[in-house]
Design a protein around this motif. Sequence first.
Motif, PDB file in Angstrom:
ATOM      1  N   GLU A  35       0.828  -1.205   0.000  1.00  0.00           N
ATOM      2  CA  GLU A  35       0.000   0.000   0.000  1.00  0.00           C
ATOM      3  C   GLU A  35       0.864   1.258   0.000  1.00  0.00           C
ATOM      4  O   GLU A  35       0.477   2.292  -0.548  1.00  0.00           O
ATOM      5  N   SER A  97       4.051  -3.167  -6.441  1.00  0.00           N
ATOM      6  CA  SER A  97       2.745  -3.455  -5.860  1.00  0.00           C
ATOM      7  C   SER A  97       2.724  -4.763  -5.081  1.00  0.00           C
ATOM      8  O   SER A  97       1.792  -5.017  -4.313  1.00  0.00           O
ATOM      9  N   THR A 296       3.640  12.752   0.833  1.00  0.00           N
ATOM     10  CA  THR A 296       3.405  11.484   0.149  1.00  0.00           C
ATOM     11  C   THR A 296       3.245  11.755  -1.352  1.00  0.00           C
ATOM     12  O   THR A 296       2.782  12.831  -1.758  1.00  0.00           O
ATOM     13  N   PRO A 298       2.258   9.542  -5.206  1.00  0.00           N
ATOM     14  CA  PRO A 298       1.916   8.274  -5.843  1.00  0.00           C
ATOM     15  C   PRO A 298       3.143   7.643  -6.474  1.00  0.00           C
ATOM     16  O   PRO A 298       4.132   8.336  -6.766  1.00  0.00           O
ATOM     17  N   SER A 300       3.655   6.854  -9.358  1.00  0.00           N
ATOM     18  CA  SER A 300       3.939   7.475 -10.651  1.00  0.00           C
ATOM     19  C   SER A 300       4.773   8.740 -10.521  1.00  0.00           C
ATOM     20  O   SER A 300       5.335   9.221 -11.515  1.00  0.00           O
ATOM     21  N   ILE A 321       2.852   6.141  -2.315  1.00  0.00           N
ATOM     22  CA  ILE A 321       1.557   5.487  -2.124  1.00  0.00           C
ATOM     23  C   ILE A 321       1.199   4.718  -3.395  1.00  0.00           C
ATOM     24  O   ILE A 321       1.252   5.267  -4.498  1.00  0.00           O
ATOM     25  N   ASN A 322       0.823   3.458  -3.235  1.00  0.00           N
ATOM     26  CA  ASN A 322       0.391   2.657  -4.382  1.00  0.00           C
ATOM     27  C   ASN A 322      -1.003   3.110  -4.803  1.00  0.00           C
ATOM     28  O   ASN A 322      -1.944   3.047  -4.018  1.00  0.00           O
ATOM     29  N   GLU A 323      -1.117   3.551  -6.036  1.00  0.00           N
ATOM     30  CA  GLU A 323      -2.385   4.129  -6.515  1.00  0.00           C
ATOM     31  C   GLU A 323      -3.409   3.038  -6.778  1.00  0.00           C
ATOM     32  O   GLU A 323      -3.092   1.965  -7.227  1.00  0.00           O
TER      33      GLU A 323
END
Length: 323
Positions: A35, A97, A296, A298, A300, A321-323
């Motif tokens: 996450e 991920s 934080t 993403p 990307s 943060i994993n989108e």
Amino acid sequence: MKAVIISEPGAASVLRITERPDPIAGTDEVLIAVEAAGVNRPDIAQRLGNYPAPEGVSADIPGLEVAGIVVACGPGVKRWKTGDRVCALIAGGGYASLVAVNEGQCLPIPENMDFAAAAGLPETIFTVWHNVFQRGKLQPGETLLLHGGSSGIGITAIQLAKVFGAKVIVTVGTNEKGEACLKLGADQFINYKTHDFEAEIPRDSVDVVLDMIGGDYFSKNINLLKPEGRLVYINAMQGSQVSLELWKVMQKRISITGSTLRARDSGFKIALAAEIEEKVWPVIRSGAFKPVIYRTFPFSMASVAHEVMESSEHIGKIILINE
């Protein structure tokens, strides 16, 4: 799975999002759906081509700490089950991920803590506990001099040292960072851009120094340490070649040590995790230790996260943060 890779050694712009085969949990491993992942200085060094991954670890996916949910367990896993919320110290591959890691390197995410905050715990807490408390042997009533006080390592070391009864002096690059350190519990800050920290601290008054700078800080640290003092290195951002005056070391009986964590074997990390869960996790659960998240991003925007870290503008942790 989705992963942020280092397409070639270079500036932050070399980070790219791509697809990679899903990892599979080994016998004693859990598979974590990530996450959030912490961003650390070693990630920068790896991206620049200066910190190769240990054998058997993904060479082009950085990331040393993650938080997420267990989605699969190897046949030898005893503690964890699918659905458990964990954070983990890993040797690489965190900007993805999915990650597989030995179950002993995982710790339970404290209740009421989100994934972003939990992702910023493992690398700094493992580093601080091992270097300040195990190697540096910091004791209640002693004085810790901490260089880089507003870094992820710094905010962790300040809080843990204070909880365990030590006095803390930090060096920082701005007064704003210094004030932030005081709010976390530091007793004194010195802005190294405007003051010489060696001139601001009495000689022979410090018990333990945690240094990530190196270079000309070395001789200053030696001068400030008390007899039986301990000097601990975890990085050398301004140079690893130093001049050592042996007589001072002998006369003061100073211990000089240091460590890197990434390449240590799993057995060491499992034992360290167990001690941290026993000694530090109750402190976190009590609220006496608070994660400090600067920003934080993403996955990307991993390149932007690296640029922010390299600017040294941050106070606390930078998290993906994993989108």
